[in-house]
Design a protein around this motif. Structure first.
Motif, short mmCIF file in Angstrom:
data_model
loop_
_atom_site.label_atom_id
_atom_site.label_comp_id
_atom_site.label_asym_id
_atom_site.label_seq_id
_atom_site.Cartn_x
_atom_site.Cartn_y
_atom_site.Cartn_z
N VAL A 32 19.99 -8.52 -42.02
CA VAL A 32 19.87 -8.29 -43.46
C VAL A 32 18.40 -8.32 -43.89
O VAL A 32 17.95 -7.47 -44.66
N GLY A 33 17.65 -9.30 -43.38
CA GLY A 33 16.23 -9.40 -43.74
C GLY A 33 15.44 -8.18 -43.32
O GLY A 33 14.61 -7.67 -44.08
N THR A 34 15.69 -7.67 -42.11
CA THR A 34 14.96 -6.48 -41.65
C THR A 34 15.30 -5.27 -42.49
O THR A 34 14.42 -4.50 -42.89
N LEU A 35 16.58 -5.07 -42.78
CA LEU A 35 16.99 -3.92 -43.58
C LEU A 35 16.42 -3.98 -44.99
O LEU A 35 16.09 -2.95 -45.58
N LEU A 36 16.27 -5.17 -45.53
CA LEU A 36 15.67 -5.30 -46.87
C LEU A 36 14.22 -4.83 -46.88
O LEU A 36 13.73 -4.32 -47.89
N GLN A 87 12.42 -2.72 -37.30
CA GLN A 87 12.21 -1.82 -38.44
C GLN A 87 12.19 -0.37 -37.98
O GLN A 87 12.83 0.50 -38.58
N ASN A 88 11.43 -0.10 -36.92
CA ASN A 88 11.29 1.26 -36.43
C ASN A 88 12.62 1.83 -35.95
O ASN A 88 12.97 2.98 -36.23
N MET A 89 13.39 1.02 -35.23
CA MET A 89 14.67 1.51 -34.70
C MET A 89 15.64 1.83 -35.83
O MET A 89 16.30 2.88 -35.83
N PHE A 90 15.73 0.93 -36.82
CA PHE A 90 16.61 1.19 -37.96
C PHE A 90 16.13 2.40 -38.76
O PHE A 90 16.93 3.21 -39.22
N GLU A 91 14.81 2.51 -38.94
CA GLU A 91 14.28 3.62 -39.73
C GLU A 91 14.53 4.95 -39.04
O GLU A 91 14.82 5.96 -39.70
N ALA A 92 14.40 4.98 -37.71
CA ALA A 92 14.66 6.22 -36.96
C ALA A 92 16.09 6.68 -37.18
O ALA A 92 16.36 7.87 -37.42
#
Length: 443
Positions: free
Chosen positions: A159-163, A326-331
């Motif tokens: 949750v923290g990373t996605l925020l 962050q990079n993996m989720f953003e991709a």
């Protein structure tokens, strides 16, 4: 696709480089590099690794940045664009091919989130002081071999990373401007502290005095090549999305070199903490994940101010892990927004959160996580890197790739750069893929 254009661009070269380094710096640097260096020849491994870092940083990484910038979106759109330059009807096939490296990013994210949850648990133990008094091996076994043992930490990480991704490039940049300098400062402090341990000099000698005959071992080069691919996040997916957020005035070749430089510094600083410390205490430098959760706690328990150093170590590890996550989720997220333009960014982030927690909670014990990440690292990452390399240098029109790489450059990369990519970089990716598959079959 990911909000307005202003939110989808980095505001400065420094912000971009820190974000890209944040993606590259992670478990591959902090335990992967020291562990492989410890297992495959020390100084000899370092020489081979630097050769591949120079090659991949100069050619492979700049190509991924350039392709992402030209496509102005993530993995799926970038592959579709690259293939359509050869023939318009091939764009659909390229878009379909892009799902495999994109799946690799998501698979890595699932495993990474679990490991960062472990690191967060270790951080909590260092804050309370319990980590300084327990048998570290028994402590690690108590949750690494038990189902659903770190659920609260896992939820906080995901949750923290996605925020931090709510505002796209802007929020990624802002968080990494804090996390990456702190990471480097913390590890430099730890490296200085380790330098005063009795026996640390043997570790330095192992790192920087190569046994030249070991350079004749093909496996030293293979493992160094794989580590360089993984460390720079050249997976045919992750770095594409950061390139999509670059302005056309930026020199992608120069930015790629800076990313590779700082990523290498991070790996070396981590090794300067891990390897001399292991030599000082007579511990296995090739231990992998247990370096963080068994070896280092034992060392920290025995040194003055060990609790303080434990706190700052695990803070640095959390920063390194979250910046990669962050990079993996953003991709994945940017590609989904490109594929389904009616999907809002907030809804996309919620969907990623549900999927990551839903699947990831069943991977919490490390005995489940290990085989999962073996499949990802042995199959999906090398195949994704190979598909990307072939797509950029053999499928995409040469003129289009060179045009994009040359935008904003003081001295545009030309035929030599392209031929190195086509005839050296691509074969390296293919060789790594084949060797990884052969090793899996053999063992």
């Amino acid at each position: 696709m990911g909000g307005d254009r202003k939110k989808r661009q980095f505001s400065s070269q420094w912000g971009f480089v820190l974000s890209a380094v944040g993606s590259a710096v992670g478990m591959a640097n902090v335990w992967g590099f020291p562990a492989k260096m410890g297992s495959y020849g020390g100084g000899a491994f370092l020489i081979a690794y630097l050769v591949f870092i120079i090659l991949f940083g100069t050619v492979g990484l700049s190509a991924e940045y350039a392709v992402g910038r030209r496509a102005r979106t993530g993995t799926l759109g970038a592959y579709g664009m690259a293939w359509s330059t050869r023939k318009k009807s091939m764009g659909k096939a390229g878009g379909l091919l892009g799902w495999l490296p994109l799946a690799g990013s998501m698979c890595i994210a699932l495993g990474y989130a679990v490991i960062i949850a472990y690191v967060l648990k270790a951080f909590a133990g260092s804050i309370t002081g319990t980590l300084m008094t327990v048998d570290s091996a028994a402590w690690f076994d108590s949750f690494s071999l038990t189902d659903y043992s770190v659920i609260p930490f896992h939820v906080i990480v995901v949750v923290g990373t996605l925020l931090t991704l709510l505002l796209g490039a802007k929020s990624i940049e802002k968080s990494n401007k804090i996390m990456m300098p702190v990471f480097f400062i913390i590890f430099i402090i730890l490296a200085v502290r380790v330098a005063f341990l009795p026996g640390a000099s043997e570790g330095y000698r192992y790192m920087f005095s190569p046994r030249w005959e070991e350079l004749l071992d093909p496996m030293v080069w293979i493992w160094a090549m794989g580590q360089a691919f993984f460390s720079l996040s050249i997976t045919g997916s992750g770095m594409i999305v950061y390139g999509a957020y670059l302005d056309t005035a930026e020199d992608v070749a120069a930015l790629a070199k800076r990313t590779a430089l700082f990523d290498t510094i991070a790996a070396l600083v981590a090794a300067l903490v891990m390897i001399p410390a292991c030599f000082a205490y007579g511990l296995d430098v090739g231990a992998g994940p247990s370096l963080l959760f068994v070896t280092l706690p034992r060392i920290l328990q025995d040194i003055p101010l060990g609790r303080l150093f434990a706190v700052i170590l695990y803070v640095a590890m959390i920063f390194a892990g979250v910046s990669s996550l962050q990079n993996m989720f953003e991709a994945v997220g940017e590609s989904l927004l490109h594929k389904f333009p009616r999907l809002s960014r907030n809804v996309m982030l919620i969907l990623l959160c549900v999927v990551c927690l839903g699947i990831g909670l069943h991977m919490e014990p490390i005995f489940k996580w290990g085989p999962w990440m073996d499949i990802v690292s042995i199959y999906i990452i090398p195949i994704g890197a190979t598909l990307g390399a072939v797509s950029w240098f053999w499928i995409m029109r040469r003129e289009d790739l060179l045009d994009e790489v040359g935008k904003g450059a003081r001295k545009a990369p030309g035929a030599i750069w392209y031929n190195v990519g086509r005839y050296i970089y691509v074969p390296c990716a293919v060789i790594l893929c084949l060797v990884a598959l052969c090793l899996k079959v053999a063992f």
